[in-house]
Scaffold this motif. Structure first.
Motif, short mmCIF file in Angstrom:
data_model
loop_
_atom_site.label_atom_id
_atom_site.label_comp_id
_atom_site.label_asym_id
_atom_site.label_seq_id
_atom_site.Cartn_x
_atom_site.Cartn_y
_atom_site.Cartn_z
N TYR A 9 15.59 -43.12 -0.89
CA TYR A 9 15.10 -42.91 -2.25
C TYR A 9 15.63 -44.01 -3.16
CZ TYR A 9 13.26 -38.21 -1.44
OH TYR A 9 12.53 -37.13 -1.02
N LYS A 10 14.81 -44.42 -4.10
CA LYS A 10 15.24 -45.38 -5.11
C LYS A 10 16.25 -44.73 -6.05
CE LYS A 10 11.27 -48.39 -5.28
NZ LYS A 10 10.09 -48.87 -5.96
N VAL A 13 15.88 -41.38 -8.46
CA VAL A 13 15.08 -40.30 -7.88
C VAL A 13 16.03 -39.19 -7.43
CG1 VAL A 13 13.52 -39.66 -5.99
CG2 VAL A 13 13.30 -41.90 -7.09
N LEU A 14 15.78 -38.00 -7.91
CA LEU A 14 16.64 -36.86 -7.57
C LEU A 14 16.47 -36.51 -6.10
CD1 LEU A 14 18.49 -34.55 -8.69
CD2 LEU A 14 16.42 -33.22 -8.99
N LYS A 40 15.43 -41.65 5.76
CA LYS A 40 14.69 -41.47 7.02
C LYS A 40 14.84 -42.71 7.85
CE LYS A 40 10.97 -39.16 4.72
NZ LYS A 40 9.76 -39.52 4.03
N GLU A 63 4.23 -50.71 3.40
CA GLU A 63 3.49 -50.69 2.13
C GLU A 63 2.31 -49.72 2.19
OE1 GLU A 63 4.13 -52.22 -0.77
OE2 GLU A 63 5.97 -53.12 -0.02
N LYS A 64 1.69 -49.63 3.39
CA LYS A 64 0.47 -48.82 3.48
C LYS A 64 0.72 -47.36 3.85
CE LYS A 64 -2.91 -52.42 4.29
NZ LYS A 64 -3.36 -53.38 5.29
N LEU A 65 1.83 -47.06 4.51
CA LEU A 65 2.05 -45.67 4.93
C LEU A 65 3.51 -45.23 4.98
CD1 LEU A 65 0.99 -42.95 6.10
CD2 LEU A 65 1.21 -43.98 8.38
N LEU A 66 4.36 -46.04 5.64
CA LEU A 66 5.69 -45.52 6.00
C LEU A 66 6.55 -45.18 4.79
CD1 LEU A 66 6.54 -47.80 9.06
CD2 LEU A 66 5.40 -45.58 9.02
N ALA A 67 6.42 -45.97 3.72
CA ALA A 67 7.21 -45.69 2.52
C ALA A 67 6.26 -45.49 1.34
CB ALA A 67 8.15 -46.85 2.23
N ASN A 68 6.70 -44.69 0.39
CA ASN A 68 5.98 -44.57 -0.89
C ASN A 68 6.82 -45.35 -1.89
OD1 ASN A 68 5.08 -43.90 -3.42
ND2 ASN A 68 4.67 -41.76 -2.91
N VAL A 70 6.73 -45.95 -4.86
CA VAL A 70 7.01 -45.37 -6.18
C VAL A 70 8.42 -44.75 -6.19
CG1 VAL A 70 6.32 -43.57 -7.85
CG2 VAL A 70 4.57 -44.89 -6.64
N ILE A 71 8.79 -44.17 -5.06
CA ILE A 71 10.05 -43.42 -4.99
C ILE A 71 11.01 -43.93 -3.93
CG2 ILE A 71 9.29 -41.19 -5.94
CD1 ILE A 71 8.63 -40.35 -3.03
N ARG B 28 5.58 -37.51 4.29
CA ARG B 28 5.68 -37.06 2.90
C ARG B 28 4.47 -36.17 2.67
NH1 ARG B 28 5.90 -42.48 2.92
NH2 ARG B 28 3.74 -42.52 2.23
N ARG B 35 -4.62 -41.07 3.74
CA ARG B 35 -5.13 -42.20 4.54
C ARG B 35 -6.22 -41.77 5.51
NH1 ARG B 35 -0.16 -42.26 1.91
NH2 ARG B 35 0.43 -44.39 1.43
N PHE B 118 7.60 -36.90 -10.29
CA PHE B 118 8.48 -38.02 -10.62
C PHE B 118 7.65 -39.26 -10.90
CE2 PHE B 118 10.71 -41.91 -9.61
CZ PHE B 118 11.89 -41.77 -10.33
#
Lengths: 81, 191
Positions: A9-10, A13-14, A40, A63-68, A70-71, B28, B35, B118
Motif C-alpha cells: 500500500y502507498k 492508505v489505511l 502481497k 500497470e494493467k492488472l497486478l497492482a492498482n 491508485v493505492i 483486489r 478486465r 479512498f
C-alpha cells in the motif's frame, strides 16, 4: 526466468490488516513495533530469457492488472531459474 | 443480462453492474471483472456517454476499470458489514438522483467487506470541486470511507458507483423504499 512482484500500500492508505497484525504482535508481548503494513507477493515464471525485456513485460502486467497504482506501489525482482 | 465473456452488447440506454463477489475478490475486489472481455465494450459506451450504474461490487469494478476515480479498500473495521445505513444525497441535479431532494437522507442497506472509499488528495479535491460526490454516509460511516463517501459520479455525471444497494430498498416487501428514487430518476431521464 522468474519474477517476484512485491505489492504494498502507498503511504496514506489505511491498512487495517497491518494494524490488526501489529496489535496481535503487541498482545504476544513483542515490544517496540511501529506501523505494520501487509503486502502481497506474486511469483511469475516467464519464458522470456532477456532480463530487460522480462522487466518491461512484468511492469506492463503490474500497470494493467497486478497492482492498482491508485493505492499500491510495486517492486519487481528478477531471478534466473 | 450479458455474459462477462461476451464482447458485444445490444444497444441499451443503461448498463448496470450489479453487486456480488466476482472471482471471489481475488487480487483486489473487482480487479478481474474489470478486465473481462465485456468491459471493453462497457468502457467504449461510457466514452459515448451511455448511463452506467455500478452497485457494490459493480462500483469496485468501475474504479478498477478506470471509469470512476479512486479505489475501494477493505473496511476499516475489517468486518463484513450488512445493515441499513443512512446516506445523504449530495447532488440531486443528475439523471441518477433527480427524484431526490438535495440533502435528503435515505435509509439503504449495505452488504460489503471492501467498501472503504479512498482517493489521493488531488482526486478528492477534484471530486468535491466537480460536484461528483453523489452520496455521503450521514453520521453513519460503516467502513471508514474517506470523507464519508458512499457513492461518486464521473465528471460528466453519466457514470455512478455506490456501495449501498438501492435496489434492495425499492419495494415495501424489502422493508424500505428509499432506493426507488434512484430507479425513478433513471426512468425519467432515459424515457
Amino acid at each position: 526466468m522468474k519474477a517476484r512482484v512485491h505489492i504494498s500500500y502507498k503511504t496514506g492508505v489505511l491498512d487495517p490488516q497491518g494494524k490488526a497484525i501489529g496489535l496481535t504482535l503487541a498482545n504476544l508481548g513483542f515490544e517496540g513495533i511501529g506501523e505494520v503494513r501487509q503486502g502481497k507477493l506474486i511469483e511469475l515464471e516467464l519464458a522470456e530469457g532477456d532480463a530487460e525485456a522480462a522487466r518491461k513485460s512484468v511492469e506492463d502486467m503490474c500497470e494493467k492488472l497486478l497492482a492498482n497504482t491508485v493505492i499500491e506501489n510495486y517492486a519487481i525482482e528478477l531471478a534466473d531459474d | 443480462m450479458v455474459w462477462h465473456g461476451d464482447s458485444e452488447m445490444a444497444p441499451t440506454d443503461l448498463i448496470v453492474l450489479p453487486g456480488g463477489f466476482s472471482y471471489g475478490d481475488y487480487l483486489r475486489s473487482g480487479a478481474m471483472s474489470a478486465r473481462s472481455p465485456v468491459m471493453r465494450e462497457v468502457i467504449a459506451r461510457a466514452g459515448r456517454g451511455v448511463a452506467i450504474l455500478g452497485i457494490c461490487n459493480g462500483f469496485q469494478v468501475l474504479t478498477e476499470a478506470g471509469l470512476l476515480p479512486g479505489a475501494l479498500l477493505p473496511n476499516a473495521g475489517l468486518k463484513f458489514v450488512c445493515r441499513d445505513v443512512r446516506i445523504r444525497v449530495e447532488n440531486s441535479q443528475t439523471p441518477f438522483t433527480s427524484a431526490y431532494e438535495q440533502g435528503q437522507v435515505l435509509r439503504i442497506p449495505v452488504a460489503h467487506h471492501d467498501g472503504q472509499y479512498f482517493a489521493q488528495p488531488d482526486t478528492l479535491a477534484a471530486l468535491r470541486e466537480g460536484d461528483q460526490i453523489a452520496f455521503r454516509y450521514d453520521n453513519d460511516n460503516p467502513n471508514g470511507s474517506l470523507d464519508d463517501i458512499a457513492g461518486i459520479f464521473n465528471d460528466r455525471k453519466t457514470v455512478l458507483g455506490l456501495m449501498p444497494h438501492p435496489e434492495r430498498a425499492a419495494d415495501g416487501m424489502h422493508g424500505g423504499t428509499d432506493g426507488q428514487g434512484l430507479l425513478q430518476s433513471l426512468v425519467a431521464a432515459l424515457s
